[in-house]
Structure formats: structure tokens, C-alpha cells
Design a protein around this motif. Structure first.
Motif, PDB file in Angstrom:
ATOM      1  N   HIS A   1       0.825  -1.207   0.000  1.00  0.00           N
ATOM      2  CA  HIS A   1       0.000   0.000   0.000  1.00  0.00           C
ATOM      3  C   HIS A   1       0.860   1.260   0.000  1.00  0.00           C
ATOM      4  CE1 HIS A   1      -3.409   2.577   0.630  1.00  0.00           C
ATOM      5  NE2 HIS A   1      -2.839   3.087   1.704  1.00  0.00           N
ATOM      6  N   GLU A   2       1.993   1.238   0.700  1.00  0.00           N
ATOM      7  CA  GLU A   2       2.812   2.442   0.830  1.00  0.00           C
ATOM      8  C   GLU A   2       4.180   2.350   0.181  1.00  0.00           C
ATOM      9  OE1 GLU A   2       3.003   3.851   4.828  1.00  0.00           O
ATOM     10  OE2 GLU A   2       0.872   3.549   5.142  1.00  0.00           O
ATOM     11  N   LEU A   3       4.609   1.183  -0.251  1.00  0.00           N
ATOM     12  CA  LEU A   3       5.938   1.009  -0.813  1.00  0.00           C
ATOM     13  C   LEU A   3       5.853   0.414  -2.210  1.00  0.00           C
ATOM     14  CD1 LEU A   3       7.700  -0.577   2.284  1.00  0.00           C
ATOM     15  CD2 LEU A   3       7.825   1.803   1.535  1.00  0.00           C
ATOM     16  N   ILE A   4       6.850   0.759  -3.033  1.00  0.00           N
ATOM     17  CA  ILE A   4       6.934   0.182  -4.373  1.00  0.00           C
ATOM     18  C   ILE A   4       8.405   0.020  -4.731  1.00  0.00           C
ATOM     19  CG2 ILE A   4       6.849   2.429  -5.534  1.00  0.00           C
ATOM     20  CD1 ILE A   4       5.122   1.016  -7.711  1.00  0.00           C
ATOM     21  N   ALA A   5       8.732  -1.039  -5.434  1.00  0.00           N
ATOM     22  CA  ALA A   5      10.105  -1.288  -5.866  1.00  0.00           C
ATOM     23  C   ALA A   5      10.476  -0.302  -6.971  1.00  0.00           C
ATOM     24  CB  ALA A   5      10.238  -2.722  -6.367  1.00  0.00           C
ATOM     25  N   SER A   6      11.729   0.106  -6.986  1.00  0.00           N
ATOM     26  CA  SER A   6      12.175   1.097  -7.962  1.00  0.00           C
ATOM     27  C   SER A   6      11.960   0.632  -9.401  1.00  0.00           C
ATOM     28  CB  SER A   6      13.640   1.447  -7.740  1.00  0.00           C
ATOM     29  OG  SER A   6      14.458   0.311  -7.912  1.00  0.00           O
ATOM     30  N   ASP A   7      12.138  -0.652  -9.665  1.00  0.00           N
ATOM     31  CA  ASP A   7      11.975  -1.122 -11.037  1.00  0.00           C
ATOM     32  C   ASP A   7      10.529  -1.063 -11.518  1.00  0.00           C
ATOM     33  OD1 ASP A   7      11.232  -3.283  -9.404  1.00  0.00           O
ATOM     34  OD2 ASP A   7      12.072  -4.782 -10.754  1.00  0.00           O
ATOM     35  N   LYS A   8       9.579  -0.952 -10.581  1.00  0.00           N
ATOM     36  CA  LYS A   8       8.182  -0.788 -10.987  1.00  0.00           C
ATOM     37  C   LYS A   8       7.851   0.671 -11.264  1.00  0.00           C
ATOM     38  CE  LYS A   8       4.821  -3.243  -9.942  1.00  0.00           C
ATOM     39  NZ  LYS A   8       3.648  -3.831  -9.318  1.00  0.00           N
ATOM     40  N   VAL A   9       8.628   1.595 -10.707  1.00  0.00           N
ATOM     41  CA  VAL A   9       8.413   3.025 -10.960  1.00  0.00           C
ATOM     42  C   VAL A   9       9.019   3.409 -12.305  1.00  0.00           C
ATOM     43  CG1 VAL A   9       8.902   5.365 -10.146  1.00  0.00           C
ATOM     44  CG2 VAL A   9       8.362   3.569  -8.499  1.00  0.00           C
ATOM     45  N   GLU A  10      10.203   2.893 -12.591  1.00  0.00           N
ATOM     46  CA  GLU A  10      10.857   3.190 -13.863  1.00  0.00           C
ATOM     47  C   GLU A  10       9.993   2.670 -15.006  1.00  0.00           C
ATOM     48  OE1 GLU A  10      14.569   1.287 -13.106  1.00  0.00           O
ATOM     49  OE2 GLU A  10      15.243   2.902 -11.792  1.00  0.00           O
ATOM     50  N   GLY A  11       9.737   3.527 -15.960  1.00  0.00           N
ATOM     51  CA  GLY A  11       8.882   3.177 -17.089  1.00  0.00           C
ATOM     52  C   GLY A  11       7.429   3.589 -16.917  1.00  0.00           C
ATOM     53  N   THR A  12       7.062   4.063 -15.729  1.00  0.00           N
ATOM     54  CA  THR A  12       5.692   4.498 -15.476  1.00  0.00           C
ATOM     55  C   THR A  12       5.437   5.820 -16.201  1.00  0.00           C
ATOM     56  OG1 THR A  12       5.683   3.419 -13.313  1.00  0.00           O
ATOM     57  CG2 THR A  12       4.020   5.118 -13.672  1.00  0.00           C
TER      58      THR A  12
END
Length: 129
Positions: free
Chosen positions: A17-28
Motif C-alpha cells: 500500500h505504501e511502498l513500491i520497488a524502484s523497477d516498478k516506478v521506472e517506465g511508469t
């Protein structure tokens, strides 16, 4: 006997809910308030002392990675929109074109306070957060 590290590679939880891995942010995708796609998150810059993300560097334009320009956006200027499954920044495409940017041939000196102040100053009056 299974290798204990296998669990981390096969059952990896890369979003809560509050955290996300950096590789999931890249490309967003990054959108304007009018839902125009402006670009995508290429990478981000993390403050070594605080551990907080300071800037998201958005890739803009180009084709197949060639001719891209990169726009550092203050992380606090981005809002995640679940409907768009992307970030929204309070900028028009024209404002983005005149924002601080660089290319792979003209990388900025991130350790130069003048550069980061220039980025922060540009967004200070435009981002209402």
C-alpha cells in the motif's frame, strides 16, 4: 533442500500500500492534468543522507531511446493517479519544453548545487504542492 534466497526471487513482493520497488516506478507514464502523456519515469535520484527520492527523471520525446531529453522533476511534484496508473505533474507540454532538461550528451553535474537550485526554482512557482 531449497535455497532460502529462492523465495525472494520467485515470491518477491514489490508493491504494498505504501511502498513500491524502484523497477516498478521506472517506465511508469507521466501525464499532464489534462491527461496528456508527457513521458515516462526513466530513473530517480535519491538523497543519500535522508534516503528520500529527490527527483524523478522523466524521459521525453525521441524514438527507441534516441533523441530523448530528460527532465528532472521534483518528486514532491508528482501525484500517483490510480485511474491512469501513472503519475500526474501540474505542467503543460509547453511548460515542460522550457523546463530544465538534458540529453545523454549533456549530462548535468548533480553535485553542483547551482544545477539543483535551477531545477527547484523552475518548479517552485509552478507546482502547487
Amino acid at each position: 533442500m531449497a535455497n532460502p534466497t529462492d523465495r525472494f526471487t520467485t515470491d518477491r513482493i514489490d508493491e504494498t500500500h505504501e511502498l513500491i520497488a524502484s523497477d516498478k516506478v521506472e517506465g511508469t507514464a507521466v501525464y499532464s492534468p489534462a491527461q496528456e502523456k508527457l513521458g515516462t519515469i526513466n530513473h530517480f535520484m535519491v538523497d543519500k543522507q535522508t534516503g528520500h527520492v529527490a527527483y524523478a527523471v522523466m524521459s521525453f520525446g525521441g524514438f527507441l531511446g534516441m533523441g530523448n531529453s530528460y527532465h528532472p522533476l521534483p518528486w514532491k511534484a508528482l501525484t500517483y493517479n490510480t485511474n491512469l496508473q501513472g503519475y500526474v505533474v501540474d505542467l503543460t507540454p509547453d511548460q515542460l519544453k522550457s523546463a530544465p532538461s538534458y540529453t545523454s550528451e549533456s549530462m548535468p553535474n548533480w553535485s553542483d548545487d547551482l544545477y539543483t537550485h535551477q531545477v527547484d526554482d523552475y518548479y517552485e512557482g509552478r507546482i502547487g504542492r
